[in-house]
Design a protein around this motif. Structure first.
Motif, PDB file in Angstrom:
ATOM      1  N   GLU A 121       0.825  -1.200   0.000  1.00 50.67           N
ATOM      2  CA  GLU A 121       0.000   0.000   0.000  1.00 50.67           C
ATOM      3  C   GLU A 121       0.864   1.256   0.000  1.00 50.67           C
ATOM      4  N   SER A 122       0.395   2.313  -0.695  1.00 50.62           N
ATOM      5  CA  SER A 122       1.097   3.594  -0.770  1.00 50.62           C
ATOM      6  C   SER A 122       0.176   4.709  -0.306  1.00 50.62           C
ATOM      7  N   ARG A 123       0.806   5.819   0.124  1.00 48.01           N
ATOM      8  CA  ARG A 123       0.031   7.005   0.474  1.00 48.01           C
ATOM      9  C   ARG A 123       0.869   8.258   0.184  1.00 48.01           C
ATOM     10  N   ASP A 124       0.269   9.231  -0.449  1.00 46.78           N
ATOM     11  CA  ASP A 124       0.910  10.522  -0.669  1.00 46.78           C
ATOM     12  C   ASP A 124       0.576  11.446   0.495  1.00 46.78           C
ATOM     13  N   ILE A 125       1.583  12.162   0.988  1.00 48.64           N
ATOM     14  CA  ILE A 125       1.401  13.062   2.118  1.00 48.64           C
ATOM     15  C   ILE A 125       2.132  14.372   1.853  1.00 48.64           C
ATOM     16  N   VAL A 126       1.854  15.353   2.690  1.00 51.17           N
ATOM     17  CA  VAL A 126       2.624  16.601   2.718  1.00 51.17           C
ATOM     18  C   VAL A 126       3.151  16.773   4.133  1.00 51.17           C
ATOM     19  N   THR A 127       4.436  17.080   4.258  1.00 52.12           N
ATOM     20  CA  THR A 127       5.028  17.310   5.571  1.00 52.12           C
ATOM     21  C   THR A 127       5.420  18.776   5.716  1.00 52.12           C
ATOM     22  N   ALA A 128       5.576  19.201   6.965  1.00 53.77           N
ATOM     23  CA  ALA A 128       6.187  20.495   7.272  1.00 53.77           C
ATOM     24  C   ALA A 128       7.686  20.237   7.388  1.00 53.77           C
ATOM     25  N   TYR A 129       8.408  20.520   6.321  1.00 58.03           N
ATOM     26  CA  TYR A 129       9.824  20.166   6.236  1.00 58.03           C
ATOM     27  C   TYR A 129      10.673  21.283   6.829  1.00 58.03           C
ATOM     28  N   ILE A 130      11.488  20.927   7.836  1.00 52.54           N
ATOM     29  CA  ILE A 130      12.380  21.890   8.478  1.00 52.54           C
ATOM     30  C   ILE A 130      13.799  21.593   8.031  1.00 52.54           C
ATOM     31  N   ASP A 131      14.367  22.496   7.248  1.00 49.84           N
ATOM     32  CA  ASP A 131      15.752  22.342   6.813  1.00 49.84           C
ATOM     33  C   ASP A 131      16.691  22.721   7.953  1.00 49.84           C
ATOM     34  N   VAL A 132      17.667  21.862   8.181  1.00 50.12           N
ATOM     35  CA  VAL A 132      18.685  22.113   9.201  1.00 50.12           C
ATOM     36  C   VAL A 132      20.019  22.314   8.486  1.00 50.12           C
ATOM     37  N   PRO A 133      20.761  23.399   8.811  1.00 49.65           N
ATOM     38  CA  PRO A 133      20.607  24.261   9.994  1.00 49.65           C
ATOM     39  C   PRO A 133      19.862  25.573   9.761  1.00 49.65           C
ATOM     40  N   SER A 134      19.334  25.810   8.556  1.00 42.95           N
ATOM     41  CA  SER A 134      18.702  27.103   8.307  1.00 42.95           C
ATOM     42  C   SER A 134      17.414  27.284   9.109  1.00 42.95           C
ATOM     43  N   LEU A 135      16.747  26.150   9.465  1.00 41.63           N
ATOM     44  CA  LEU A 135      15.448  26.132  10.141  1.00 41.63           C
ATOM     45  C   LEU A 135      14.354  26.774   9.296  1.00 41.63           C
ATOM     46  N   HIS A 136      14.555  26.782   7.984  1.00 40.87           N
ATOM     47  CA  HIS A 136      13.527  27.250   7.066  1.00 40.87           C
ATOM     48  C   HIS A 136      12.477  26.159   6.906  1.00 40.87           C
ATOM     49  N   VAL A 137      11.193  26.541   6.937  1.00 41.97           N
ATOM     50  CA  VAL A 137      10.096  25.570   6.903  1.00 41.97           C
ATOM     51  C   VAL A 137       9.340  25.708   5.581  1.00 41.97           C
ATOM     52  N   THR A 138       9.137  24.567   4.904  1.00 42.55           N
ATOM     53  CA  THR A 138       8.398  24.547   3.648  1.00 42.55           C
ATOM     54  C   THR A 138       7.505  23.305   3.600  1.00 42.55           C
ATOM     55  N   PRO A 139       6.411  23.354   2.836  1.00 40.70           N
ATOM     56  CA  PRO A 139       5.625  22.138   2.610  1.00 40.70           C
ATOM     57  C   PRO A 139       6.391  21.207   1.675  1.00 40.70           C
ATOM     58  N   ASP A 140       6.372  19.924   1.964  1.00 42.08           N
ATOM     59  CA  ASP A 140       7.154  18.966   1.178  1.00 42.08           C
ATOM     60  C   ASP A 140       6.293  17.758   0.830  1.00 42.08           C
ATOM     61  N   PRO A 141       5.937  17.563  -0.446  1.00 39.09           N
ATOM     62  CA  PRO A 141       5.128  16.407  -0.841  1.00 39.09           C
ATOM     63  C   PRO A 141       5.972  15.138  -0.902  1.00 39.09           C
ATOM     64  N   GLN A 142       5.458  14.062  -0.326  1.00 42.45           N
ATOM     65  CA  GLN A 142       6.190  12.809  -0.231  1.00 42.45           C
ATOM     66  C   GLN A 142       5.247  11.633  -0.471  1.00 42.45           C
ATOM     67  N   ARG A 143       5.837  10.489  -0.746  1.00 41.48           N
ATOM     68  CA  ARG A 143       5.055   9.253  -0.859  1.00 41.48           C
ATOM     69  C   ARG A 143       5.738   8.166  -0.033  1.00 41.48           C
ATOM     70  N   TYR A 144       4.933   7.453   0.741  1.00 39.85           N
ATOM     71  CA  TYR A 144       5.421   6.284   1.484  1.00 39.85           C
ATOM     72  C   TYR A 144       4.729   5.038   0.941  1.00 39.85           C
ATOM     73  N   THR A 145       5.542   4.005   0.689  1.00 37.28           N
ATOM     74  CA  THR A 145       5.033   2.711   0.233  1.00 37.28           C
ATOM     75  C   THR A 145       5.631   1.629   1.114  1.00 37.28           C
ATOM     76  N   ARG A 146       4.794   0.775   1.653  1.00 37.11           N
ATOM     77  CA  ARG A 146       5.309  -0.337   2.460  1.00 37.11           C
ATOM     78  C   ARG A 146       5.615  -1.498   1.522  1.00 37.11           C
ATOM     79  N   VAL A 147       6.891  -1.710   1.240  1.00 36.26           N
ATOM     80  CA  VAL A 147       7.276  -2.719   0.257  1.00 36.26           C
ATOM     81  C   VAL A 147       7.536  -4.083   0.894  1.00 36.26           C
TER      82      VAL A 147
END
Length: 274
Positions: A121-147
């Motif tokens: 099964e797969s699912r597309d999500i959006v995360t609140a992505y925090i870049d380190v070390p800048s600590l800049h926050v952006t929306p980040d689209p991702q997909r997780y699949t349990r293989v």
């Protein structure tokens, strides 16, 4: 559900950096406090705290960088709206449920546990992505699949980055190829287990390391109403250079107490030692 405490150390791909984290899980949710030191390709030292509800949805995030004295707090309202540390809403993060702190593989546990996917099964999500070390926050689209039972394919939906991430039976990362490996984990153990099972991916894998002593520490880091034994909440010391420095000091004390309680359950959870 019984209260649980886990302690992990992950090494980065360079072998020079590490991430120490103490995680508590109780019926109200999960709290993680961690300390990351990195030297390659960029030097930084951060302390972080992530709080989730019982469904593994992120509710609070705090990250502080000791070198730049930058810090960031994010709150998530009951209706899943993200709010910055200035109290202003962050509409660009609408739809994000999980935080993704770039410096720690603990972030991957959040969608793994929250989605609870079946194999295939797969699912597309959006995360609140925090870049380190800048600590800049952006929306980040991702997909997780349990293989496989213990393997999740992570795909970035706005780049060509793909990795098959191996986790333990509780969803905590064992190996993130090219980025992180948990201290005490030998990937050859999984290969041997799979070969012995006669069926690819059918044998669950348990990693070695400090979590093997988990039964001794279950009561050490129980979070109740925002407080904890050995895991005190980080005080809000305000903003600006002085406030951020005080927050870093408070986070350092919090992480040290939490990690000491996991590593040595006979130690006192009271006064901080230098």
């Amino acid at each position: 559900m019984h209260d649980r405490a886990r302690g992990f150390t992950w090494l980065d791909a360079s072998g020079t950096g590490h991430d120490d984290v103490a995680v508590t899980i109780d019926p109200s949710g999960c709290t993680a406090v961690g300390h990351v030191i990195a030297h390659d390709p960029e030097r930084f030292e951060i302390f972080y705290r992530v709080e989730c509800d019982a469904a593994w949805r992120t509710r609070f995030v705090s990250v502080a960088d000791t070198l730049s004295h930058r810090s960031l707090d994010l709150h998530v309202t009951p209706d899943s709206r993200w709010v910055g540390d200035d109290g202003e809403p962050l509409p660009e993060l609408d739809g994000a449920i999980d935080v993704d702190i770039s410096a720690t593989p603990f972030s991957n546990t959040l969608p793994v546990r929250r989605l609870d996917l079946e194999v295939g099964e797969s699912r597309d999500i959006v995360t609140a992505y925090i870049d380190v070390p800048s600590l800049h926050v952006t929306p980040d689209p991702q997909r997780y699949t349990r293989v496989e039972p213990n393997v999740y394919r992570y795909e970035s939906l706005d780049s060509d980055f793909v990795r098959d991430v191996e986790v333990d039976d509780d969803g905590f990362v064992l190996e993130y190829p090219g980025l992180f490996r948990r201290l005490g984990y030998d990937p050859r153990r999984r290969a041997d287990a799979v070969a012995a099972s006669g069926e690819h991916g059918s044998a669950p894998v348990r990693a070695g390391g400090r979590e093997s002593d988990e039964a001794r520490v279950l009561a050490r880091l129980t979070v109740v109403g925002g407080t904890a034994t050995g895991l005190d909440p980080v005080p809000d010391t305000g903003f600006g250079a002085e406030g951020d420095t005080a927050r870093v000091v408070a986070q350092r004390a919090t992480v040290r107490r939490a990690l000491r309680a996991v590593a040595d359950p006979s130690s006192s959870s009271g006064e901080e030692r230098g």
